[in-house]
Every structure is written in C-alpha cells, then in structure tokens.
Write an enzyme that holds these catalytic residues in place. Structure first.
Site, PDB file in Angstrom:
ATOM      1  N   HIS A   1      -4.049  -1.892  -8.065  1.00 31.48           N
ATOM      2  CA  HIS A   1      -4.453  -2.930  -7.109  1.00 31.48           C
ATOM      3  C   HIS A   1      -4.544  -2.348  -5.688  1.00 31.48           C
ATOM      4  O   HIS A   1      -5.533  -2.555  -4.983  1.00 31.48           O
ATOM      5  CB  HIS A   1      -3.452  -4.092  -7.146  1.00 31.48           C
ATOM      6  CG  HIS A   1      -3.671  -5.132  -6.100  1.00 31.48           C
ATOM      7  ND1 HIS A   1      -4.376  -6.287  -6.342  1.00 31.48           N
ATOM      8  CD2 HIS A   1      -3.295  -5.171  -4.798  1.00 31.48           C
ATOM      9  CE1 HIS A   1      -4.426  -6.990  -5.234  1.00 31.48           C
ATOM     10  NE2 HIS A   1      -3.775  -6.347  -4.275  1.00 31.48           N
ATOM     11  N   GLU A   2      -3.503  -1.619  -5.286  1.00 34.06           N
ATOM     12  CA  GLU A   2      -3.493  -1.063  -3.926  1.00 34.06           C
ATOM     13  C   GLU A   2      -4.619  -0.056  -3.725  1.00 34.06           C
ATOM     14  O   GLU A   2      -5.280  -0.045  -2.686  1.00 34.06           O
ATOM     15  CB  GLU A   2      -2.133  -0.427  -3.616  1.00 34.06           C
ATOM     16  CG  GLU A   2      -0.985  -1.417  -3.478  1.00 34.06           C
ATOM     17  CD  GLU A   2      -1.253  -2.516  -2.458  1.00 34.06           C
ATOM     18  OE1 GLU A   2      -1.778  -2.214  -1.371  1.00 34.06           O
ATOM     19  OE2 GLU A   2      -0.964  -3.690  -2.753  1.00 34.06           O
TER      20      GLU A   2
ATOM     21  N   HIS B   1      -7.987  -1.643  -3.137  1.00 40.55           N
ATOM     22  CA  HIS B   1      -8.257  -2.037  -1.744  1.00 40.55           C
ATOM     23  C   HIS B   1      -8.950  -0.873  -1.016  1.00 40.55           C
ATOM     24  O   HIS B   1      -9.808  -1.087  -0.167  1.00 40.55           O
ATOM     25  CB  HIS B   1      -6.957  -2.364  -1.001  1.00 40.55           C
ATOM     26  CG  HIS B   1      -6.429  -3.757  -1.232  1.00 40.55           C
ATOM     27  ND1 HIS B   1      -7.190  -4.889  -1.063  1.00 40.55           N
ATOM     28  CD2 HIS B   1      -5.187  -4.195  -1.594  1.00 40.55           C
ATOM     29  CE1 HIS B   1      -6.455  -5.965  -1.319  1.00 40.55           C
ATOM     30  NE2 HIS B   1      -5.236  -5.570  -1.652  1.00 40.55           N
TER      31      HIS B   1
ATOM     32  N   GLU C   1      -8.267  -9.950  -2.153  1.00 42.43           N
ATOM     33  CA  GLU C   1      -7.201  -9.912  -3.167  1.00 42.43           C
ATOM     34  C   GLU C   1      -7.779 -10.039  -4.576  1.00 42.43           C
ATOM     35  O   GLU C   1      -7.396  -9.298  -5.481  1.00 42.43           O
ATOM     36  CB  GLU C   1      -6.178 -11.027  -2.909  1.00 42.43           C
ATOM     37  CG  GLU C   1      -5.204 -10.721  -1.788  1.00 42.43           C
ATOM     38  CD  GLU C   1      -4.502  -9.392  -1.984  1.00 42.43           C
ATOM     39  OE1 GLU C   1      -4.000  -9.124  -3.083  1.00 42.43           O
ATOM     40  OE2 GLU C   1      -4.470  -8.607  -1.031  1.00 42.43           O
TER      41      GLU C   1
HETATM   42 ZN    ZN Z   1      -3.660  -6.704  -2.199  1.00 45.26          ZN
END
Ligand code: ZN
Length: 261
Positions: A130-131, A134, A190
């Site tokens: 997830h990170e 980004h 997100e």
């Molecule tokens: Zn995030």
C-alpha cells in the site's frame, strides 16, 4: 506583485520540470504533476536520510532481516514501475508508533509498533504494498503539485521563499517521519493505493486477504481513542474493508501462482 514574482521564481527550480499532467500507470487516472520524477527521487532521498538521523534505528537483526526479506519480494513485484529505485528498508525502534511509509527513490520505513500489530508476513506485506503504491502512483508528487498551485494562486505566497519551506511541503505530502504533522491522503488516493498495493503483495506471493484481517485489527484499535497518526490518515472504515475484500478475490490466482514458484 514584485514579491509574488520573486516567489514564483523561487519555486520554479525546486519544482523541477513543469510537466503539467501525468497518468497513473496502474489505473490510467490523470493527475496534476509539477515535479519531475528525478526531482521527486532526490527529495525522497534527502528526506529519508534526515529521518534516519532523527529516529532510532532498530538493532534487532531478526526483525531487520524479516522486513528486508518481505521488502525484496515486494520490490521485485513492483519492478519497472519504479525504474530508478534504490531500494532500502529500514526499521525504526518505536513500539508506540503505529506508522509506515515509502518515499520516492524506493526508501521504505517501518516502525516496530506497526510490525507488532501486523503479526504475519502477509499483513506486513499488504501494508508495504500500500505504501509503495502511493509512491508508484506519485500521490505525494501530486499533492505537492496541488499545494504548490494553491500557494501560487492564493494569497499566502510567503511559502516557498525558503528552500526549507518547500521541503517541508514535500515531506508533508508523503507523510514521512513520526514527528511531523501529516496531511491525510485523499480518499481517492487511499482507494487507489489499496488496489495497486494489494496487487504488488499478491504478485510477491503474499495473501491479499491479509489486508482484510489487518484493517479489521486497525478498526478495533481505533476504538481505543489513542492518537495514532497513521491510523488517522488511514481510516479503517467498513467501506474500505469491504472494498479490500472485493479486491482480494481476483488476486487469489495471482497469489497462488506466485506462491507456487
Ligand atoms: Zn495510504
């Protein structure tokens, strides 16, 4: 007016090339982008070395090896989506800090608080995916560009007259470090990072269903009223968990294939 022009002149070199608009590779969404990838990487590198000086780096070789092992597999799954990455995975010794981040250039930081909560490698991998998503989706660069436009267009043109201010803007955009204030990513960022990141984790041979168990745990944690920074920027809403559940289904064959290798 003169001050405004001076400010603009000060901002231009820091923003690198005015590339205007780009597209997120994985989703095809177009985004405003006033910073070049190389300028982004450079700022990511600078920010990461600053954070390494400020935070306590964990000495435990077993935990470090574990994060390194997971990171290496995720990095291989990310592959050409971050072509200039000089991957580095660092664990910060802060059991009370529930945080993790990734910066352009392939710099990843994990705090022991989050590692302890995550328990399994699969859960750590979905957070890491997830990170990193980004970063591959250039969300920080996009937010930085939006902030820059707001600064140029608005009355508050004092911003950007110092290099430090500009760097601060950038750091805020990526939510790095445990001591800095963070701006929440938008809900669309997100959701995008959830989708892209889960694919990275599955491709690396980690169970995408771990995102559901992890976020449920986060949801339980958020009831405690603790001031958890990462949690505040990553709200574990029912909608998010339901979406992750849906996203995991088509990724199961990807995960099974990667695991069998
Ligand atoms: Zn995030």
């Amino acid at each position: 007016m003169k001050r405004f022009l001076l400010t603009l002149l000060a901002l231009v070199p820091l923003a690198g090339l005015f590339t205007g608009c780009t597209t997120v590779q994985e989703t095809g969404r177009s985004q405003v982008m006033l910073i070049s990838p190389s300028a982004e990487s450079q700022m990511g590198l600078q920010a990461f070395s600053q954070i390494k000086q400020e935070e306590k780096i964990l000495k435990d070789p077993a935990v470090n090896a574990r994060i390194q092992r997971i990171g290496t597999r995720i990095a291989a799954a990310v592959g050409r989506e971050l072509p200039d990455a000089k991957w580095e995975f660092v664990v910060f010794d802060a059991p009370d800090t529930l945080n993790a981040f990734a910066l352009p250039g392939g710099k990843v930081g994990f705090y022991t608080g989050l590692i302890n909560l995550a328990e399994s490698d699969d859960e750590i991998a979905v957070v890491m995916g997830h990170e990193i998503a980004h970063v591959t989706s250039r969300h920080g660069g996009e937010r930085y560009s939006q902030n820059l436009l707001a600064a140029i267009g608005g009355a508050a043109v004092a911003i950007g007259t110092k290099d430090d201010k500009n760097k601060e803007l950038y750091l805020l955009a990526y939510g790095a470090g445990s001591t800095l204030t963070t701006l929440a990513y938008s809900r669309s960022h997100e959701t995008e990072a959830d989708a892209v990141g889960l694919r990275f984790a599955a491709k690396a041979g980690y169970d995408p269903r771990a995102a559901v168990t992890f976020w449920r745990k986060m949801a339980a944690k958020s009831g405690g009223g603790e001031p958890l920074k990462w949690l505040s920027t990553h709200p574990p809403t029912g909608e998010r968990i339901a979406n992750l559940q849906r996203l995991a289904v088509p990724l199961m064959p990807v995960y099974e294939a990667a695991k069998a290798r």
